[in-house]
Write a protein that holds these residues in place. Structure first.
Motif, PDB file in Angstrom:
ATOM      1  N   SER A  74      56.079  59.265  59.353  1.00 19.69           N
ATOM      2  CA  SER A  74      56.103  59.655  57.940  1.00 19.69           C
ATOM      3  C   SER A  74      55.634  58.531  57.034  1.00 19.69           C
ATOM      4  O   SER A  74      55.018  58.776  55.983  1.00 19.69           O
ATOM      5  N   ALA A  75      55.927  57.284  57.418  1.00 19.77           N
ATOM      6  CA  ALA A  75      55.540  56.154  56.583  1.00 19.77           C
ATOM      7  C   ALA A  75      54.125  55.675  56.859  1.00 19.77           C
ATOM      8  O   ALA A  75      53.521  55.029  55.991  1.00 19.77           O
ATOM      9  N   THR A  76      53.587  55.985  58.017  1.00 18.33           N
ATOM     10  CA  THR A  76      52.277  55.449  58.406  1.00 18.33           C
ATOM     11  C   THR A  76      51.143  56.420  58.142  1.00 18.33           C
ATOM     12  O   THR A  76      50.133  56.059  57.517  1.00 18.33           O
ATOM     13  N   PRO A 140      50.524  47.247  60.444  1.00 15.38           N
ATOM     14  CA  PRO A 140      49.209  47.187  61.110  1.00 15.38           C
ATOM     15  C   PRO A 140      48.573  48.551  61.333  1.00 15.38           C
ATOM     16  O   PRO A 140      47.364  48.627  61.583  1.00 15.38           O
ATOM     17  N   GLY A 141      49.356  49.620  61.247  1.00 17.15           N
ATOM     18  CA  GLY A 141      48.799  50.942  61.484  1.00 17.15           C
ATOM     19  C   GLY A 141      48.230  51.618  60.255  1.00 17.15           C
ATOM     20  O   GLY A 141      47.778  52.771  60.332  1.00 17.15           O
ATOM     21  N   LEU A 142      48.218  50.925  59.114  1.00 12.94           N
ATOM     22  CA  LEU A 142      47.748  51.546  57.876  1.00 12.94           C
ATOM     23  C   LEU A 142      46.229  51.537  57.734  1.00 12.94           C
ATOM     24  O   LEU A 142      45.702  52.177  56.826  1.00 12.94           O
ATOM     25  N   ILE A 194      45.954  64.248  62.452  1.00 12.44           N
ATOM     26  CA  ILE A 194      46.405  64.583  63.803  1.00 12.44           C
ATOM     27  C   ILE A 194      46.281  63.371  64.722  1.00 12.44           C
ATOM     28  O   ILE A 194      47.214  63.012  65.450  1.00 12.44           O
ATOM     29  N   PHE A 195      45.119  62.725  64.687  1.00 14.33           N
ATOM     30  CA  PHE A 195      44.916  61.551  65.531  1.00 14.33           C
ATOM     31  C   PHE A 195      45.901  60.434  65.164  1.00 14.33           C
ATOM     32  O   PHE A 195      46.422  59.740  66.043  1.00 14.33           O
ATOM     33  N   GLY A 196      46.133  60.264  63.863  1.00 13.79           N
ATOM     34  CA  GLY A 196      47.087  59.247  63.433  1.00 13.79           C
ATOM     35  C   GLY A 196      48.493  59.558  63.895  1.00 13.79           C
ATOM     36  O   GLY A 196      49.230  58.668  64.340  1.00 13.79           O
ATOM     37  N   TRP A 201      52.998  58.250  67.187  1.00 13.92           N
ATOM     38  CA  TRP A 201      54.092  58.805  67.986  1.00 13.92           C
ATOM     39  C   TRP A 201      54.104  58.213  69.399  1.00 13.92           C
ATOM     40  O   TRP A 201      55.173  57.982  69.966  1.00 13.92           O
ATOM     41  N   ASN A 202      52.920  57.959  69.954  1.00 11.44           N
ATOM     42  CA  ASN A 202      52.825  57.424  71.316  1.00 11.44           C
ATOM     43  C   ASN A 202      52.713  55.908  71.350  1.00 11.44           C
ATOM     44  O   ASN A 202      52.483  55.341  72.429  1.00 11.44           O
ATOM     45  N   SER A 203      52.849  55.261  70.209  1.00  5.47           N
ATOM     46  CA  SER A 203      52.697  53.809  70.156  1.00  5.47           C
ATOM     47  C   SER A 203      53.740  53.124  71.039  1.00  5.47           C
ATOM     48  O   SER A 203      54.941  53.395  70.940  1.00  5.47           O
TER      49      SER A 203
END
Length: 269
Positions: A74-76, A140-142, A194-196, A201-203
């Motif tokens: 939700s935050a990323t 780092p995921g932004l 979707i890709f994000g 989720w799988n990080s």
């Protein structure tokens, strides 16, 4: 005959991809008296049981890990999509010196293995005082070179006449970006979301590096924790993995109609 052959080929390819998931689902629902590994594969549970799902749910703090993953997603993802769009728009529609060089520099990072960036990212996050925090996982995921590339191609494909008409009506660049470009890129934004979502989720590697407190683990690390606890208990591990996959499958099924449309727009652009 040609069409029948094509359907047979596509069915075989689909089974190659779906087969492991079916075996996983079968293992998580089989009773203790039915063998998990057999040849030929016996994938129909007789009867299906939820005992292993309950055991996986209680073996580790599963609700907490699921909540953590929801927080990370939700935050990323919303900011990931927005930041990618803000970076892609000037690279696609504005003329300035060094634009192509900047784009090539961003694009070149797509060819670097993610493991290469672990140490620099960790050093930056540590210097900012964000190690072992939710913010340290999220920050780092932004930004993603893939997201910038995908949206740049989409923005570049928007007809110039539409943009010129908006400028004639007195729209400034930010308003053109918000009211013209983003609606035109809606399918691409959906597929990027979707890709994000799947990526966050799988990080696994980055949270494992930056987090020390197990209470902040996402679900991917929770599954690894469950594997360490259960050991050779394949049924419990399979059931726990199924629980973690369900949100991804649901989101993809809801958004799947945008996938082909978004990819078609990116390739055309």
């Amino acid at each position: 005959m040609r069409r029948a052959g094509m359907y047979i080929l596509l069915t075989a390819i689909a089974l190659v991809f779906v087969g492991p998931f079916l075996i996983l689902l079968s293992a998580g629902l089989k009773p203790s008296g039915q063998a998990v590994f057999s040849f030929p594969p016996d994938i129909i549970p007789r009867p299906p049981v939820l005992d292993w799902v309950k055991e996986a749910w209680t073996a580790i703090p599963y609700p907490r890990y699921l909540l953590n993953s929801v927080i990370y997603v939700s935050a990323t993802v919303p900011f990931y999509v927005l930041v990618s769009a803000l970076c892609a728009y000037p690279l696609a529609r504005l003329r300035f010196r060094g634009r192509n060089l900047i784009f090539l520099a961003i694009l070149s990072t797509m060819f670097l293995p993610g493991e290469v960036m672990l140490i620099p990212r960790f050093l930056v996050v540590s210097q900012l005082g964000m190690a072992d925090t939710f913010a340290g996982v999220i920050l780092p995921g932004l930004l993603s070179a893939f997201g910038i590339f995908l949206l740049r191609q989409t923005f570049a494909g928007v007809p110039r006449e539409i943009v010129d008409a908006a400028r004639t009506d007195g729209c400034h660049e930010l308003r053109i970006f918000w009211h013209v470009m983003l609606p035109a890129a809606r399918p691409t934004l959906a597929i990027l979301g979707i890709f994000g979502f799947i990526s966050v989720w799988n990080s696994f590697i980055w949270p494992l590096v930056v987090l020390k407190d197990s209470a902040k683990y996402p679900i991917a690390l929770g599954i690894a924790y469950l594997a360490g606890i259960t050991g050779t208990d394949v049924r419990t591990l399979a059931a726990g993995t199924i629980i973690s996959i369900i949100p991804v499958v649901v989101v993809f099924m809801i958004m799947q109609r945008h996938v082909l449309e978004g990819m078609r727009g990116a390739v055309k652009g």
